[in-house]
Design an enzyme around this catalytic site. Structure first.
Site, PDB file in Angstrom:
ATOM      1  N   THR A  67       9.780   8.122   8.307  1.00  0.00           N
ATOM      2  CA  THR A  67      10.341   8.765   8.608  1.00  0.00           C
ATOM      3  C   THR A  67      10.459   9.155  10.111  1.00  0.00           C
ATOM      4  O   THR A  67       9.141   8.934  10.719  1.00  0.00           O
ATOM      5  CB  THR A  67      10.247  10.371   7.945  1.00  0.00           C
ATOM      6  OG1 THR A  67      10.101  10.176   6.562  1.00  0.00           O
ATOM      7  CG2 THR A  67      10.937  11.554   8.464  1.00  0.00           C
TER       8      THR A  67
ATOM      9  N   GLU B 203       5.055  12.323   0.362  1.00  0.00           N
ATOM     10  CA  GLU B 203       3.570  12.851   0.451  1.00  0.00           C
ATOM     11  C   GLU B 203       2.912  12.933  -0.721  1.00  0.00           C
ATOM     12  O   GLU B 203       2.048  13.684  -1.134  1.00  0.00           O
ATOM     13  CB  GLU B 203       3.939  14.667   0.773  1.00  0.00           C
ATOM     14  CG  GLU B 203       3.700  15.092   2.207  1.00  0.00           C
ATOM     15  CD  GLU B 203       4.750  14.383   2.847  1.00  0.00           C
ATOM     16  OE1 GLU B 203       5.556  13.637   2.515  1.00  0.00           O
ATOM     17  OE2 GLU B 203       4.745  14.519   4.360  1.00  0.00           O
TER      18      GLU B 203
ATOM     19  N   ARG C 255      34.131  30.680 -10.675  1.00  0.00           N
ATOM     20  CA  ARG C 255      34.698  29.628 -11.499  1.00  0.00           C
ATOM     21  C   ARG C 255      35.110  29.999 -12.951  1.00  0.00           C
ATOM     22  O   ARG C 255      34.239  30.796 -13.575  1.00  0.00           O
ATOM     23  CB  ARG C 255      33.831  28.217 -11.776  1.00  0.00           C
ATOM     24  CG  ARG C 255      34.352  27.193 -12.672  1.00  0.00           C
ATOM     25  CD  ARG C 255      35.482  26.694 -12.207  1.00  0.00           C
ATOM     26  NE  ARG C 255      35.948  25.387 -13.079  1.00  0.00           N
ATOM     27  CZ  ARG C 255      37.117  25.026 -13.251  1.00  0.00           C
ATOM     28  NH1 ARG C 255      38.065  25.190 -12.265  1.00  0.00           N
ATOM     29  NH2 ARG C 255      37.249  24.075 -13.814  1.00  0.00           N
TER      30      ARG C 255
ATOM     31  N   ALA D 188       0.779  -1.261  -0.299  1.00  0.00           N
ATOM     32  CA  ALA D 188       0.114  -0.019   0.009  1.00  0.00           C
ATOM     33  C   ALA D 188       0.846   1.189   0.015  1.00  0.00           C
ATOM     34  O   ALA D 188       1.360   1.488   1.185  1.00  0.00           O
ATOM     35  CB  ALA D 188      -0.979   0.045   1.109  1.00  0.00           C
TER      36      ALA D 188
ATOM     37  N   THR E 283       3.241  10.840  -4.798  1.00  0.00           N
ATOM     38  CA  THR E 283       4.003  11.091  -5.741  1.00  0.00           C
ATOM     39  C   THR E 283       3.548  11.996  -7.025  1.00  0.00           C
ATOM     40  O   THR E 283       2.460  12.542  -6.931  1.00  0.00           O
ATOM     41  CB  THR E 283       4.317   9.593  -6.693  1.00  0.00           C
ATOM     42  OG1 THR E 283       2.962   9.416  -7.350  1.00  0.00           O
ATOM     43  CG2 THR E 283       4.992   8.536  -5.917  1.00  0.00           C
TER      44      THR E 283
ATOM     45  N   SER F 160       0.833   4.309  -2.970  1.00  0.00           N
ATOM     46  CA  SER F 160       0.170   5.151  -3.644  1.00  0.00           C
ATOM     47  C   SER F 160      -1.396   4.792  -3.222  1.00  0.00           C
ATOM     48  O   SER F 160      -2.377   5.596  -3.007  1.00  0.00           O
ATOM     49  CB  SER F 160       0.169   5.427  -5.048  1.00  0.00           C
ATOM     50  OG  SER F 160       1.645   5.765  -5.425  1.00  0.00           O
TER      51      SER F 160
HETATM   52  C1  FAD Z   1      12.655   8.616   2.310  1.00  0.00           C
HETATM   53  C2  FAD Z   1      11.191   8.375   2.171  1.00  0.00           C
HETATM   54  C3  FAD Z   1      10.629   8.768   3.578  1.00  0.00           C
HETATM   55  C4  FAD Z   1       9.116   8.448   3.778  1.00  0.00           C
HETATM   56  N1  FAD Z   1       8.460   8.621   4.664  1.00  0.00           N
HETATM   57  C5  FAD Z   1       6.935   8.135   4.881  1.00  0.00           C
HETATM   58  C6  FAD Z   1       6.639   8.310   6.226  1.00  0.00           C
HETATM   59  O1  FAD Z   1       6.853   8.931   7.121  1.00  0.00           O
HETATM   60  N2  FAD Z   1       5.335   7.771   6.369  1.00  0.00           N
HETATM   61  C7  FAD Z   1       4.800   7.133   5.374  1.00  0.00           C
HETATM   62  O2  FAD Z   1       3.605   6.503   5.723  1.00  0.00           O
HETATM   63  N3  FAD Z   1       5.178   6.994   4.418  1.00  0.00           N
HETATM   64  C8  FAD Z   1       6.382   7.376   3.953  1.00  0.00           C
HETATM   65  N4  FAD Z   1       7.170   7.316   2.883  1.00  0.00           N
HETATM   66  C9  FAD Z   1       6.437   6.595   1.769  1.00  0.00           C
HETATM   67  C10 FAD Z   1       5.807   7.332   0.275  1.00  0.00           C
HETATM   68  O3  FAD Z   1       4.953   8.073   1.155  1.00  0.00           O
HETATM   69  C11 FAD Z   1       5.597   6.259  -0.365  1.00  0.00           C
HETATM   70  O4  FAD Z   1       6.747   5.748  -1.051  1.00  0.00           O
HETATM   71  C12 FAD Z   1       4.649   6.945  -1.420  1.00  0.00           C
HETATM   72  O5  FAD Z   1       3.589   7.034  -1.121  1.00  0.00           O
HETATM   73  C13 FAD Z   1       4.845   6.127  -3.142  1.00  0.00           C
HETATM   74  O6  FAD Z   1       4.496   4.787  -2.701  1.00  0.00           O
HETATM   75  P1  FAD Z   1       5.293   3.583  -3.131  1.00  0.00           P
HETATM   76  O7  FAD Z   1       6.910   3.840  -3.142  1.00  0.00           O
HETATM   77  O8  FAD Z   1       4.905   2.411  -2.643  1.00  0.00           O
HETATM   78  O9  FAD Z   1       5.168   3.742  -4.890  1.00  0.00           O
HETATM   79  P2  FAD Z   1       3.960   3.274  -5.872  1.00  0.00           P
HETATM   80  O10 FAD Z   1       2.443   3.501  -5.179  1.00  0.00           O
HETATM   81  O11 FAD Z   1       4.305   1.769  -5.966  1.00  0.00           O
HETATM   82  O12 FAD Z   1       4.215   3.722  -7.108  1.00  0.00           O
HETATM   83  C14 FAD Z   1       5.267   3.323  -8.243  1.00  0.00           C
HETATM   84  C15 FAD Z   1       4.966   4.441  -9.209  1.00  0.00           C
HETATM   85  O13 FAD Z   1       3.705   4.080  -9.931  1.00  0.00           O
HETATM   86  C16 FAD Z   1       2.971   5.296  -9.994  1.00  0.00           C
HETATM   87  N5  FAD Z   1       1.526   5.130  -9.818  1.00  0.00           N
HETATM   88  C17 FAD Z   1       1.056   4.540  -8.728  1.00  0.00           C
HETATM   89  N6  FAD Z   1      -0.333   4.626  -8.694  1.00  0.00           N
HETATM   90  C18 FAD Z   1      -0.632   5.470 -10.021  1.00  0.00           C
HETATM   91  C19 FAD Z   1      -1.881   5.916 -10.340  1.00  0.00           C
HETATM   92  N7  FAD Z   1      -2.994   5.568  -9.917  1.00  0.00           N
HETATM   93  N8  FAD Z   1      -1.726   6.720 -11.545  1.00  0.00           N
HETATM   94  C20 FAD Z   1      -0.383   6.898 -12.281  1.00  0.00           C
HETATM   95  N9  FAD Z   1       0.789   6.577 -11.472  1.00  0.00           N
HETATM   96  C21 FAD Z   1       0.770   5.821 -10.493  1.00  0.00           C
HETATM   97  C22 FAD Z   1       3.668   6.114  -8.908  1.00  0.00           C
HETATM   98  O14 FAD Z   1       3.537   7.703  -9.200  1.00  0.00           O
HETATM   99  C23 FAD Z   1       5.062   5.998  -8.911  1.00  0.00           C
HETATM  100  O15 FAD Z   1       5.836   6.325  -9.978  1.00  0.00           O
HETATM  101  C24 FAD Z   1       8.375   7.754   2.498  1.00  0.00           C
HETATM  102  C25 FAD Z   1       9.086   7.456   1.407  1.00  0.00           C
HETATM  103  C26 FAD Z   1      10.581   7.717   1.215  1.00  0.00           C
HETATM  104  C27 FAD Z   1      11.267   7.191   0.067  1.00  0.00           C
END
Ligand code: FAD
Length: 378
Positions: free
Chosen positions: A158, A362, A267, A130, A364, A132
């Site tokens: 975080t 927050e 530079r 879970a 993507t 996005s």
């Molecule tokens: C350094 C760091 C700190 C974080 N801190 C927190 C935190 O404190 N608390 C917390 O709860 N989470 C945290 N996160 C998680 C972050 O919120 C998620 O990584 C983010 O919501 C994306 O989820 P995912 O990485 O699973 O990507 P996915 O949801 O798997 O997405 C993969 C790709 O598919 C695209 N995609 C997915 N669905 C769609 C759609 N419907 N339409 C178009 N494109 C789509 C996305 O844009 C992305 O490019 C953190 C992440 C990082 C890297």
């Protein structure tokens, strides 16, 4: 129309800048190098009333609204986006549901110590399946008398491995999907709650961890608001957090621009400063223009939010624009610094590694675009 900060906001900006110079600058390199978060900054900011500038003074906040929060985060991120990350989560995202939906008892017990920096807070939403699709969370909380029994895990969190409390989204009724999601605050010393560090490309001074809950017995008094309303609280918290996140992107963009402008003047190649070559001066002209555009979109949205607007379209707009700008700015800074920017001791490579993450947190860029296009009726 008035584009000036108020006198109070200007004084706050000056005070935060002073704090950053005194307390943050000296710890950045070591924190980044050792991949540790300088946790002592939380109580230091808290004592001054700077940790949660948006919140009411009666709870220890600054009473300066979202604009105050943006000023704090922008100033921190000009120096270190990793450190800004942990503070930003504390100053809004994780404490917001307690402020907005918590009882007075919860505010005194959980919120006030967080605002004072005596308890570090994390926000646990994301899970392995879970990201996005936040409604797909699998962490469950089953009611058992005066407790919830929580099972599951949260990743990429975080402040994860340094937290004292974590505001967690849990499923209290799987059959109801998003309407079965609730918000619980879980205290670090609760049996069955463990944390571990997750290493990453950038933001080394932000503590990022996995939270695991195994038959974790959480007192029912730690339920925030109503059972089943957690998804709504999460959307609301994230929407406000997107504005603060934009301030972080703006701070990094400003730092990348400042470093690039001075490097372009210093530079010399072919007997002249590289800034005298149009290829470089046009880059800087565009950087400055995009920086200003990002700044004024952000502060307008923060102002709107402080007027009580929900900013359902505007918050994703500023998050989308500022994070993509920061990624672009960091790349331009890298091009302008060329070899010098690529060295490990250069701040430019840190900006580059840190900026790319703004695409993801927050929500993507693609998710912001989705929300904006829906707002346009598409
Ligand atoms: C350094 C760091 C700190 C974080 N801190 C927190 C935190 O404190 N608390 C917390 O709860 N989470 C945290 N996160 C998680 C972050 O919120 C998620 O990584 C983010 O919501 C994306 O989820 P995912 O990485 O699973 O990507 P996915 O949801 O798997 O997405 C993969 C790709 O598919 C695209 N995609 C997915 N669905 C769609 C759609 N419907 N339409 C178009 N494109 C789509 C996305 O844009 C992305 O490019 C953190 C992440 C990082 C890297």
């Amino acid at each position: 129309m008035d584009f000036e900060l108020t006198e109070e906001q200007k004084l706050f900006k000056e005070a935060v800048r002073g704090f950053v110079e005194r307390e943050v600058v000296p710890v950045v390199d070591e924190s980044e190098e050792k991949e540790t978060c300088p946790v002592e900054l939380f109580p230091k900011l808290g004592e001054l009333g700077y940790l949660c500038p948006a919140y009411p003074p009666e709870y220890g906040g600054g009473g300066l609204g979202k604009i105050g929060d943006c000023i704090l985060i922008e100033e921190l991120a000009r120096v270190c986006s990793g450190i800004a990350a942990g503070i930003m989560v504390q100053s809004g995202l994780t404490t917001f549901p307690i402020l907005k939906y918590g009882t007075e008892e919860q505010k005194q017990r959980l919120l006030v110590p967080a605002i004072k920096g005596k308890k570090i807070a994390a926000y646990g939403l994301t899970e392995a399946n879970a990201g996005s699709d936040a409604a797909a969370i699998e962490t469950t909380a089953k009611r058992d008398g005066n407790y919830y029994i929580v099972n599951g895990s949260k990743i990429y969190i975080t402040n994860g491995q340094i937290c004292d409390i974590a505001t967690i989204s849990v499923s209290t009724d799987k059959s109801k999907g998003a309407r079965g999601i609730s918000t619980l605050v879980i205290e670090r010393d609760t049996p069955g709650f463990s944390v571990s560090k997750m290493r990453k490309l950038g933001h080394h001074s932000a503590a990022t961890g996995e939270l695991v809950f195994e038959d974790c017995r959480v007192p029912a008094e730690n339920l925030i608001g109503e059972e089943g309303s957690g998804f709504r609280y999460m959307l609301e918290s994230l929407n406000g957090a997107r504005i603060s996140h934009s301030a972080r992107s703006l701070g990094l963009s400003q730092a990348a621009f400042d470093a690039s402008l001075s490097y372009a003047k210093e530079r010399k190649q072919f007997g002249q400063p590289i800034g005298s070559f149009q290829a470089i001066s046009f880059k800087l002209a565009e950087m400055f223009t995009r920086l200003e555009a990002t700044r004024w979109l952000l502060y307008r949205v923060a102002w709107l939010y402080d007027q009580g607007a929900e900013c359902r379209l505007e918050a994703p707009m500023t998050k989308f624009s500022s994070s993509e700008t920061a990624i672009w700015m960091a790349e331009q800074a890298m091009r302008i610094h060329a070899g010098a920017g690529y060295l490990a001791e250069s701040v430019i490579q840190r900006y580059f590694r840190d900026a790319i993450m703004y695409h993801t947190t927050e929500g993507t860029t693609e998710i912001q675009q989705l929300v904006i296009s829906r707002g346009l009726g598409l």
